[in-house]
Design a protein around this motif. Structure first.
Motif, PDB file in Angstrom:
ATOM      1  N   ARG A 112       0.858  -1.179   0.000  1.00  0.00           N
ATOM      2  CA  ARG A 112       0.000   0.000   0.000  1.00  0.00           C
ATOM      3  C   ARG A 112       0.895   1.229   0.000  1.00  0.00           C
ATOM      4  NH1 ARG A 112      -1.649   3.868   3.481  1.00  0.00           N
ATOM      5  NH2 ARG A 112      -3.740   4.742   3.215  1.00  0.00           N
ATOM      6  N   THR A 160      -4.095   5.845  -4.215  1.00  0.00           N
ATOM      7  CA  THR A 160      -3.263   4.930  -3.440  1.00  0.00           C
ATOM      8  C   THR A 160      -2.842   3.789  -4.354  1.00  0.00           C
ATOM      9  OG1 THR A 160      -4.400   5.463  -1.373  1.00  0.00           O
ATOM     10  CG2 THR A 160      -3.173   3.395  -1.437  1.00  0.00           C
ATOM     11  N   ASN A 203      -1.601   0.032  -4.926  1.00  0.00           N
ATOM     12  CA  ASN A 203      -1.733  -1.244  -4.225  1.00  0.00           C
ATOM     13  C   ASN A 203      -1.240  -2.367  -5.124  1.00  0.00           C
ATOM     14  OD1 ASN A 203      -3.770  -0.261  -1.946  1.00  0.00           O
ATOM     15  ND2 ASN A 203      -4.547   0.479  -3.906  1.00  0.00           N
ATOM     16  N   LEU A 243      -8.632  -3.221  -0.230  1.00  0.00           N
ATOM     17  CA  LEU A 243      -8.295  -1.863  -0.653  1.00  0.00           C
ATOM     18  C   LEU A 243      -8.963  -0.854   0.273  1.00  0.00           C
ATOM     19  CD1 LEU A 243      -8.747  -2.140  -4.545  1.00  0.00           C
ATOM     20  CD2 LEU A 243      -6.658  -2.482  -3.196  1.00  0.00           C
ATOM     21  N   ASP A 244      -8.332   0.305   0.422  1.00  0.00           N
ATOM     22  CA  ASP A 244      -8.908   1.364   1.265  1.00  0.00           C
ATOM     23  C   ASP A 244     -10.091   2.047   0.597  1.00  0.00           C
ATOM     24  OD1 ASP A 244      -7.016   0.931   3.191  1.00  0.00           O
ATOM     25  OD2 ASP A 244      -5.652   2.457   2.439  1.00  0.00           O
TER      26      ASP A 244
END
Length: 507
Positions: free
Chosen positions: A278, A285, A287, A309-310
């Motif tokens: 991350r 972001t 990943n 995932l965020d």
């Protein structure tokens, strides 16, 4: 290779095959340092994508940027960058465990002849000291999401904050391209269909594009990625496979929406058959999942990646296959391989861009004349190989020292590790001693943090620690914690620092 030609004349024409991060780093550095003396041509095709996963770096990149005269704030704005104080490792030792491999010294500074961590070891063995992260300034500041560039402050951790960057690798290459072209580098758009070798010695004479154009040169830099178009396909330099030590052979990368706060560290989270990265940027972001195809399927790796995932994914996961290892010769005849063409070390410790930088620095030190002295080329290869091997050992440590129970991790724990790594571990397990050899990339501080973070604890500690009584030792450790916490509290939030100094235009 034959005898070197004394007085063979100066190299005047350099051809760089491939763009991306490696190609444009090479073009930018050579044009900055030797631009007036060299005719530099870079050949790349927009039809051939670059890997572009190297978005996290280590502090040495600041030296590279400084060499190019890059303004840090401008560079951060142009690449959607954030700052990096270290790497957080989640679940690597076992589920629920985390630690930080932070840049900078453990404890701030050593006490006389005895490294700081030796005092921590004594206190830890007595059950008094908290985790080592509490005594590493970048870890303390990082977990509070704080950042400040090192200032001219005397006797304070704030005066020596070691930092690196997260950035969009594609934007970085674009930024470097602008610098290189402004200094006279010629870019040719096209794909290479043939490589012509000289009959008498097998040196590269020219590359031929698919449309018939011929690009001649004297020194060729292979930045063509995993294909190794020059170094392997044309010159057959050979490849040393390290899959038996670093078994992950596939990766998937996917960007997702940016979330706040912007953490000033990279995160690596262990999964059942590999690990997930991350990397927080200003606009998104980054990943990815690095995994072993012998232990899981592509579909399962993609499922785990997308489930963790965020924010919402911004693309489909992009697959990548690789073989961890290095070229048997990085410089062969009149060709030097850089970046992925020279070898591949998975991005666990953010070394990909550093290897490009380090190889370029060595190339400048050993820059040839037209005789291409084989003694100097051999020394270049020896130095680059040393850096690859010692960095390989550091990565292997992460996999070998674990207490997880999935088949992948049990296999890693059972593997026979390189002798050089085994010696380092055995030495540490006695009395916590770590020694850096010949300016290898990772310092004593890095080895100490990862060894302890991965559960490798010494049986004893340096005998000189006992020259302080227990009360003095505990007071000293408590004092260090207070200073680090106090200094971190004075730092602004990472996101506020970026907003004030280097916020990028929204993508």
């Amino acid at each position: 290779m034959g005898e070197a030609q004394v007085g063979a004349g100066r190299i005047r024409k350099v051809v760089i095959v491939g763009g991306g991060t490696a190609g444009w780093m090479a073009a930018a550095m050579l044009s900055k340092l030797m631009g007036r003396a060299l005719d530099i041509t870079l050949v790349e095709s927009e039809l051939i994508g670059t890997v572009g996963v190297g978005e996290a770096t280590i502090p040495q990149i600041r030296l590279f940027n400084a060499t190019l005269g890059i303004d840090e704030n401008e560079f951060m704005r142009m690449t959607q960058g954030t700052f990096k104080l270290g790497i957080e490792f989640v679940d690597w030792l076992q589920p629920g465990h985390r630690y930080m491999h932070a840049f900078g010294a453990v404890g701030g500074r050593d006490l006389g002849a005895v490294p700081f961590h030796q005092y921590w070891l004594k206190s830890r063995q007595a059950g008094r000291a908290p985790a080592l992260d509490h005594y590493v300034f970048n870890a303390v500041a990082g977990w509070q999401n704080r950042f400040l560039r090192g200032a001219d402050v005397v006797n304070s951790p704030l005066g020596n904050v070691a930092h690196a960057f997260h950035f969009d690798a594609g934007l970085y290459a674009k930024y470097l391209r602008g610098l290189a072209e402004a200094r006279g580098v010629t870019r040719i758009e096209g794909t290479i269909g043939d490589v012509r070798l000289r009959g008498e010695d097998g040196f590269i004479e020219s590359v031929v594009l698919d449309d018939g154009r011929v690009v001649e040169g004297e020194l060729f830099l292979d930045c063509s990625g995993f294909r190794g178009l020059l170094i392997e396909q044309a010159l057959h330099a050979g490849y040393e496979d390290w899959t038996h030590w670093l078994p992950c052979d596939r990766a998937m990368a996917v960007p997702c929406e940016s979330v706040r706060p912007l953490t000033p560290y990279t995160r690596s989270t262990a999964r059942s058959a590999g690990w997930q990265w991350r990397i927080p940027l200003q606009h998104r972001t980054g990943n990815g999942m690095v995994y072993s195809s012998a232990h899981t399927s592509d579909e399962e790796a993609a499922r785990i990646l997308l489930a963790n995932l965020d924010g919402a994914p911004q693309a489909d996961p992009r697959p990548l296959r690789f073989t961890t290892g290095m070229r048997k010769r990085f410089w062969h005849r009149n060709c030097v391989a850089l970046g992925l063409a020279s070898g591949f070390m998975e991005p666990l410790e953010s070394t990909s861009i550093h290897f490009i930088q380090a190889s370029l620095s060595k190339l400048v030190s050993f820059f040839p004349d037209a005789g291409f002295d084989p003694v100097e080329i051999d020394e270049y290869n020896r130095q680059v190989q040393f850096e690859y091997i010692r960095s390989r050992d550091f990565l292997v440590l992460h996999y070998w020292a674990n207490r997880r129970e999935e088949p992948f991790w049990r296999d890693c724990r059972a593997m026979s590790i390189p002798d050089t790594l085994a010696h380092k571990i055995e030495l540490f397990q006695r009395h916590g001693r770590v020694f850096r050899e010949h300016e290898e990339l990772f310092t004593e501080s890095s080895w100490i943090q990862v060894l302890i973070g991965q559960g490798v604890l010494p049986a004893g500690y340096h005998p000189m620690v006992d020259l302080l009584d227990d009360n003095e030792t505990e007071a000293m450790l408590a004092g260090v914690r207070r200073v680090l916490e106090s200094c971190a509290a004075q730092m602004p939030a990472h996101e506020d620092f970026i907003a004030r100094h280097c916020a990028a235009v929204p993508a």
